[in-house]
Design an enzyme around this catalytic site. Structure first.
Site, PDB file in Angstrom:
ATOM      1  N   ASP A  94       0.849  -1.186   0.000  1.00  0.00           N
ATOM      2  CA  ASP A  94       0.000   0.000   0.000  1.00  0.00           C
ATOM      3  C   ASP A  94       0.885   1.237   0.000  1.00  0.00           C
ATOM      4  OD1 ASP A  94      -2.246  -1.577   0.168  1.00  0.00           O
ATOM      5  OD2 ASP A  94      -2.455  -1.382   2.328  1.00  0.00           O
ATOM      6  N   ALA A  95       0.346   2.348  -0.466  1.00  0.00           N
ATOM      7  CA  ALA A  95       1.128   3.582  -0.571  1.00  0.00           C
ATOM      8  C   ALA A  95       1.712   4.017   0.765  1.00  0.00           C
ATOM      9  CB  ALA A  95       0.253   4.691  -1.152  1.00  0.00           C
TER      10      ALA A  95
END
Length: 150
Positions: A2-3
């Site tokens: 995930d970012a």
């Protein structure tokens, strides 16, 4: 990843190695010749006192996948550290997912009333997230200034 997540990436340069890595990372890794365990550390809102009192425990229960379908999930959780003061009430948690469900750690920690700092989907708290963002930005700026002075 995930970012807002950081960590190690495993890259396979052949289909055979990719298959072996995949088998080793599955929850039923007993069929693989390799054994791997995924470990995550999360900074969560709240002082973590009740997590530390429980010690290492298993959170299980359905979590919603990306399509909203409920799936069974199991995560081993351990509260490692907690603070009741500066900068905010927070705690450090170790999570070992036994299944690989969508956002299962976020959902299980949220059910324990310790949502991950910055969480915007399952347990959003804009005021708290804004305060953390301001604190982290301030610390980044201070670190940059200190590095420039060296």
């Amino acid at each position: 990843l995930d970012a807002a997540t950081s960590g190690c990436l495993l890259i396979a340069f052949s289909s055979q190695v990719a298959r072996e890595l995949s088998e080793a990372l599955q929850s039923s890794a007993s069929t693989s010749q390799y054994q791997c365990q995924k470990t995550y550390y999360a900074l969560c809102r709240g002082d973590g006192a009740s997590l530390r009192e429980k010690g290492r425990f298993v959170a299980n229960g359905d979590v919603k996948d990306s399509k909203g379908i409920k799936r069974s999930a199991v995560t081993e959780i351990e509260g490692l550290w907690g603070s009741n003061g500066y900068p905010r009430r927070c705690c450090l948690v170790r999570a070992l997912p036994q299944t690989g469900r969508y956002h299962q750690i976020r959902q299980h920690l949220g059910r324990e009333n310790y949502p991950i700092v910055g969480e915007t989907r399952h347990h959003p708290d804009r005021k708290e997230n804004k305060a953390w963002r301001a604190f982290l930005l301030e610390n980044q700026q201070q670190q940059r200034q200190q590095q420039q002075q060296r």
